[in-house]
Scaffold this motif. Structure first.
Motif, PDB file in Angstrom:
ATOM      1  N   TRP A   5      -4.504  -0.911  39.312  1.00 57.32           N
ATOM      2  CA  TRP A   5      -5.497  -1.864  38.810  1.00 57.32           C
ATOM      3  C   TRP A   5      -4.873  -2.714  37.693  1.00 57.32           C
ATOM      4  N   ASN A   8      -8.375   1.632  43.035  1.00 56.70           N
ATOM      5  CA  ASN A   8      -8.460   0.172  43.080  1.00 56.70           C
ATOM      6  C   ASN A   8      -7.037  -0.311  42.910  1.00 56.70           C
ATOM      7  N   TYR A  60     -12.752  -2.017  48.222  1.00 57.50           N
ATOM      8  CA  TYR A  60     -11.700  -3.015  48.439  1.00 57.50           C
ATOM      9  C   TYR A  60     -10.938  -2.701  49.717  1.00 57.50           C
ATOM     10  N   ILE A  72     -13.656   6.147  38.079  1.00 53.44           N
ATOM     11  CA  ILE A  72     -14.797   5.226  38.082  1.00 53.44           C
ATOM     12  C   ILE A  72     -15.401   5.024  39.484  1.00 53.44           C
ATOM     13  N   TYR A  73     -14.565   5.185  40.532  1.00 53.28           N
ATOM     14  CA  TYR A  73     -15.088   4.987  41.904  1.00 53.28           C
ATOM     15  C   TYR A  73     -15.448   6.307  42.592  1.00 53.28           C
ATOM     16  N   ASP A 120      -8.664   8.154  35.995  1.00 50.77           N
ATOM     17  CA  ASP A 120      -9.705   7.117  36.076  1.00 50.77           C
ATOM     18  C   ASP A 120     -10.520   7.382  37.348  1.00 50.77           C
ATOM     19  N   ARG A 170     -22.027  -2.475  30.310  1.00 51.18           N
ATOM     20  CA  ARG A 170     -20.869  -2.036  29.535  1.00 51.18           C
ATOM     21  C   ARG A 170     -21.000  -0.627  28.960  1.00 51.18           C
ATOM     22  N   TYR A 208      -4.247  -1.771  33.727  1.00 47.17           N
ATOM     23  CA  TYR A 208      -3.466  -0.647  33.186  1.00 47.17           C
ATOM     24  C   TYR A 208      -2.198  -1.125  32.464  1.00 47.17           C
ATOM     25  N   LEU A 221     -10.503   3.433  28.472  1.00 50.34           N
ATOM     26  CA  LEU A 221      -9.065   3.436  28.779  1.00 50.34           C
ATOM     27  C   LEU A 221      -8.267   2.903  27.593  1.00 50.34           C
ATOM     28  N   GLY A 250     -17.872   0.360  28.327  1.00 47.04           N
ATOM     29  CA  GLY A 250     -17.250   0.235  29.644  1.00 47.04           C
ATOM     30  C   GLY A 250     -16.075   1.188  29.771  1.00 47.04           C
ATOM     31  N   ALA A 251     -15.738   1.518  31.016  1.00 48.88           N
ATOM     32  CA  ALA A 251     -14.585   2.393  31.257  1.00 48.88           C
ATOM     33  C   ALA A 251     -13.305   1.726  30.759  1.00 48.88           C
ATOM     34  N   LYS A 252     -13.277   0.404  30.806  1.00 53.63           N
ATOM     35  CA  LYS A 252     -12.094  -0.318  30.334  1.00 53.63           C
ATOM     36  C   LYS A 252     -11.860  -0.007  28.856  1.00 53.63           C
ATOM     37  N   ASN A 300      -5.558   7.103  39.448  1.00 50.61           N
ATOM     38  CA  ASN A 300      -6.835   6.462  39.762  1.00 50.61           C
ATOM     39  C   ASN A 300      -7.227   6.809  41.193  1.00 50.61           C
ATOM     40  N   SER A 306     -20.656   1.555  35.641  1.00 47.63           N
ATOM     41  CA  SER A 306     -20.546   0.193  36.194  1.00 47.63           C
ATOM     42  C   SER A 306     -20.644   0.148  37.713  1.00 47.63           C
ATOM     43  N   LYS A 307     -19.843   0.975  38.363  1.00 45.71           N
ATOM     44  CA  LYS A 307     -19.727   0.866  39.825  1.00 45.71           C
ATOM     45  C   LYS A 307     -20.808   1.675  40.539  1.00 45.71           C
TER      46      LYS A 307
HETATM   47  N1  PMP Z   1     -11.020   1.290  36.233  1.00 39.08           N
HETATM   48  C1  PMP Z   1     -10.925   0.660  37.405  1.00 39.08           C
HETATM   49  C2  PMP Z   1      -9.982   1.179  38.420  1.00 39.08           C
HETATM   50  C3  PMP Z   1     -11.700  -0.473  37.667  1.00 39.08           C
HETATM   51  O1  PMP Z   1     -11.605  -1.098  38.836  1.00 39.08           O
HETATM   52  C4  PMP Z   1     -12.589  -0.948  36.687  1.00 39.08           C
HETATM   53  C5  PMP Z   1     -13.405  -2.172  37.004  1.00 39.08           C
HETATM   54  N2  PMP Z   1     -13.539  -3.095  36.065  1.00 39.08           N
HETATM   55  C6  PMP Z   1     -12.642  -0.259  35.467  1.00 39.08           C
HETATM   56  C7  PMP Z   1     -11.844   0.863  35.279  1.00 39.08           C
HETATM   57  C8  PMP Z   1     -13.495  -0.690  34.317  1.00 39.08           C
HETATM   58  O2  PMP Z   1     -14.838  -0.600  34.556  1.00 39.08           O
HETATM   59  P1  PMP Z   1     -15.899  -0.974  33.439  1.00 39.08           P
HETATM   60  O3  PMP Z   1     -16.713  -2.069  34.023  1.00 39.08           O
HETATM   61  O4  PMP Z   1     -16.711   0.274  33.214  1.00 39.08           O
HETATM   62  O5  PMP Z   1     -15.172  -1.377  32.211  1.00 39.08           O
END
Ligand code: PMP
Ligand code: GLU
Length: 398
Positions: A124, A175, A324, A205-206, A203, A246, A127, A103, A98-100, A171, A237-238
């Motif tokens: 978000w 988000n 959002y 991701i979006y 970041d 993940r 962080y 990070l 996952g991106a989380k 970001n 993910s998104k």
């Molecule tokens: N960065 C941002 C800004 C997010 O909103 C999210 C959403 N969970 C993530 C990272 C992590 O995404 P992932 O599901 O890939 O861990």
């Protein structure tokens, strides 16, 4: 004390907690409409699922290299080149859970105790906690004007940098605000970053969830000097509705990515082999699924913004990216219900959950007082019903 100081300093993820609470209430038979979850409501496209099923049937169920399979890293390089004009070698890519997780790896790898990480608010939820987990100090850059989408400016960045600053977390699309940075805004930030030799985590991701003909730019693509200081984070993910699979990834200078891989080798090893095959199919396959999903989000976005702006006491700017809305509810703070004051966004969130059976996330969780975050990654019917409920409940505040 049983629990370490480091773990005690961490708050649970409010976004995940609210989503879990709404789901539990639904399981208990309570008719709650959830605007909390930050995940697309669409199913993962079938061709992606099929790739995972094939991986299982082919016995692709063993450890892979820690930083991900070569074929997936190659596909990520190709994607970054085509979509973002970024040139990376596969040694500069790491696939994570996952991106989380990407990070976490990046922050943990770069930050020493006491170093400062700049986070523009609203941000978000994770962080701030990720920075604390690494022993570093989150420094929130507050009071960025709402009229400019709360975007960080070069001037504010310059003012926030101290000798202890290690990096900035950027970001875009953002988000929770949905703000999208323009190329010139990124150029101005990059100048300051390069001048002060700090790092930036971008970041993205979006990146695919973007409207109004806006274009996503990666700060790393501006010039080699900023690329050397940037860790790009992205994932599936998104964009492909794959939150549960993940898979995220990071790209950056080889030395940093190698160190992140060392960290990952002891923490999780490789991300799931099967999910890597699915992510490969997603990244290198037909991208029409994204267009359809974004078109649905776009019409929901316009509807929800218009409905929120029709409620007295709420004002909601039009977001340009992500899924959002971030309405300003400061005019509702100070009102009360049954003699109980609505003091802040937490109180309003509680009121909406109890009285309207609608789950939203308080702006305070994102470092912004006087706001709520609603995810419109839910069905049109839920959005319509949920907005009716919010409108009726807010009308009962005095
Ligand atoms: N960065 C941002 C800004 C997010 O909103 C999210 C959403 N969970 C993530 C990272 C992590 O995404 P992932 O599901 O890939 O861990
Ligand atoms: N990123 C999403 C959100 O902000 C998912 C939950 C989370 O990981 O925080 O709601």
């Amino acid at each position: 004390m049983i629990i370490s100081k480091r773990a005690r300093a961490i708050s649970p993820s409010m976004t995940l907690a609210i989503d879990a609470k709404a789901k539990q209430m639904q399981a208990d038979g309570i008719d709650v409409i959830g605007f909390g979850a930050g995940e697309p409501d669409f199913d993962t496209p079938d061709f992606i699922k099929q790739a995972a099923i094939k991986a299982i049937n082919d016995g692709f169920t063993k450890y892979t290299p820690v930083a991900g399979t070569v074929e997936l890293k190659k596909a990520v390089c190709q994607k970054l080149k085509e979509d973002n004009s970024l040139n990376y070698d596969i040694s500069q890519i790491i696939i994570s859970c996952g991106a989380k997780h990407s990070l976490f790896n990046a922050i943990f790898t770069l930050c020493d105790d006491g170093e400062e990480v700049l986070i523009p608010a609203p941000y978000w939820v994770s962080y701030e906690e990720l920075v604390k987990m690494a022993g570093a100090t989150p420094v929130i850059v507050n009071d960025l004007p709402e009229e400019n989408g709360f975007k960080l400016t070069a001037q504010r960045l310059k003012e926030a940098i101290t000798p202890k600053t290690k990096m900035l977390i950027l970001n875009s699309p953002c988000n929770p605000t949905g703000a999208v940075y323009e190329k010139q805004e990124l150029e101005a930030l990059a100048e300051v970053i390069v001048e002060h030799k700090i790092f930036v985590i971008s970041d993205e991701i979006y990146e695919k969830i973007i409207y109004d003909n806006k274009k996503h730019y990666s700060i790393a693509a501006l010039h080699p000097e900023i690329a050397d200081l940037t860790i790009v984070v992205n994932g599936v993910s998104k964009s492909y509705s794959m939150t549960g699979w993940r898979i995220g990834y990071a790209a950056g200078p080889k030395e940093i990515i190698t160190a992140m891989s060392n960290v990952q080798s002891h923490a999780t090893s490789n991300p799931t082999s099967i999910a890597q095959k699915a992510a490969l199919a997603a990244i290198s396959g037909q991208q029409d699924c994204i267009t359809e999903m974004v078109a649905a989000f776009d019409s929901r976005r316009k509807y929800i913004v218009q409905r929120l702006n029709n409620i007295k006491g709420i004002s909601c700017p039009m977001p340009h990216g992500a899924f959002y809305v971030f309405p300003n509810i400061s005019n509702l703070c100070g009102k009360s219900f049954n003699g109980k004051p609505i003091t802040d966004s937490f109180a309003l969130t509680e009121f909406l959950l109890n009285e309207a059976k609608v789950a939203v996330v308080p702006g305070d969780a994102f470092g912004a007082k006087g706001y709520l975050r609603l995810s419109y990654a839910t069905s049109d019917k839920n959005i319509e019903n949920g907005l009716d409920r919010i409108e009726n409940a807010v009308a009962r505040l005095i």
